[in-house]
Design a protein around this motif. Structure first.
Motif, PDB file in Angstrom:
ATOM      1  N   TYR A   1     -31.269  43.778  16.921  1.00 38.20           N
ATOM      2  CA  TYR A   1     -32.515  44.606  16.304  1.00 38.20           C
ATOM      3  C   TYR A   1     -33.159  43.555  15.048  1.00 38.20           C
ATOM      4  O   TYR A   1     -34.172  42.741  15.204  1.00 38.20           O
ATOM      5  N   ARG A   2     -31.701  43.019  13.870  1.00 39.68           N
ATOM      6  CA  ARG A   2     -32.229  42.680  13.096  1.00 39.68           C
ATOM      7  C   ARG A   2     -32.768  41.278  12.860  1.00 39.68           C
ATOM      8  O   ARG A   2     -33.355  40.097  12.557  1.00 39.68           O
ATOM      9  N   ALA A   3     -31.432  40.200  13.718  1.00 37.24           N
ATOM     10  CA  ALA A   3     -32.246  38.837  13.985  1.00 37.24           C
ATOM     11  C   ALA A   3     -33.906  38.520  15.346  1.00 37.24           C
ATOM     12  O   ALA A   3     -34.769  38.249  14.648  1.00 37.24           O
ATOM     13  N   LEU A   4     -34.348  39.946  15.570  1.00 40.88           N
ATOM     14  CA  LEU A   4     -35.553  39.433  16.257  1.00 40.88           C
ATOM     15  C   LEU A   4     -36.927  40.213  15.153  1.00 40.88           C
ATOM     16  O   LEU A   4     -37.654  39.247  15.149  1.00 40.88           O
ATOM     17  N   ARG A   5     -36.170  41.295  14.265  1.00 40.70           N
ATOM     18  CA  ARG A   5     -37.129  41.668  13.482  1.00 40.70           C
ATOM     19  C   ARG A   5     -37.589  40.465  12.248  1.00 40.70           C
ATOM     20  O   ARG A   5     -38.762  39.786  12.064  1.00 40.70           O
TER      21      ARG A   5
END
Length: 274
Positions: free
Chosen positions: A264-268
């Protein structure tokens, strides 16, 4: 409680807790006429069975795991059919019977009948639609064409503002996940995929009538991932912002089964959100 979608959502979250399987048989024995007791016990057997099987593809699941998986699902079926008899107006037992049926490979005809039994009682039951979407996807014996058709038809049959629009995004993620590396990226960057994602967002969480969803964060997480993979940074950033930083396991485990929050954090970050 009159909304069967809410009952299903609550039971599904409750039975994810370890240990219910140890003491629910005693509750069922003490209250044989309680549809709720039969339902909760059966639902826990379903989730307990899938825990034994794990989320791996069939070729990576041992014979012993499959044996435990099937034994627990057979117990679940008896309990859930009893719940359905005791509470004939509830969609919830049929929703969990969709899950057990897929594991027991009851076949597309019986699976469809279980889905129809659920939606007769609760026409906008998102969980029941999601289970049928899984039933018709390629990895469970269906096809990409059947899956996309079911998702779109379900969305269009529902009122605008319904959360059934998320089915279209889920179908694209399922298709993406079934492709080889390289082909998966090219698929999500197709203009048609972009167009369908925006249409689904406009008919669901971006619609002014979107207010009755039980779990909007789950829908927003799906769209955030789909838009991010489709290269739609603005739409993805908006969806990420709307989640308020709350991460759901699905669909992020498709990118990182060990740490969905990291995915989630990477794509955000790639979408321009801090």
């Amino acid at each position: 409680m009159t909304d069967d979608r809410e009952r299903s959502w609550l039971v599904a979250n409750v039975v994810d807790v370890d240990g219910w399987e140890r003491w629910m048989p005693g509750v069922v024995a003490a209250e044989p006429g309680s549809g709720l007791a039969q339902l909760v016990a059966g639902a826990r057997q379903v989730t307990w069975a899938w825990e034994a099987r794990t989320g791996l593809r069939a070729q990576h699941v041992s014979r012993e795991q499959f044996q435990v998986f099937h034994e627990r699902l057979e117990v679940a079926e008896d309990l859930l059919y009893r719940a359905a008899e005791l509470e004939p107006g509830w969609a919830c037992p049929w929703y969990f019977l969709q899950m057990s049926g897929r594991g027991l490979q009851v076949g597309p005809d019986i699976a469809r009948l279980r889905f129809e039994a659920a939606v007769r009682r609760s026409p906008l039951h998102l969980g029941a639609h999601q289970q049928q979407l899984q039933q018709v996807c390629r990895k469970w014996g269906g096809s990409h064409e059947e899956m996309h058709a079911f998702a779109r038809e379900s969305m269009l049959a529902a009122p605008e503002g319904s959360d059934l629009g998320v089915l279209v995004a889920i179908a694209h993620l399922e298709h993406w996940g079934d492709l080889d590396h390289g082909d998966d990226t090219a698929y999500m960057l197709r203009l048609q995929v972009e167009k369908e994602l925006h249409e689904a967002a406009d008919r669901s969480y971006r619609n002014a009538g979107y207010r009755d969803a039980l779990d909007p964060v789950a829908t927003l997480n799906v769209f955030a991932m789909a838009f991010a993979l489709a290269g739609e940074k603005k739409a993805a950033a908006e969806a990420f912002a709307a989640t308020g930083g709350l991460v759901t396991e699905f669909p992020w485990q498709y990118l990182n089964g060990n740490d969905p929050a990291a995915a989630y954090r990477a794509l955000r970050s790639r979408s321009g959100r801090p």
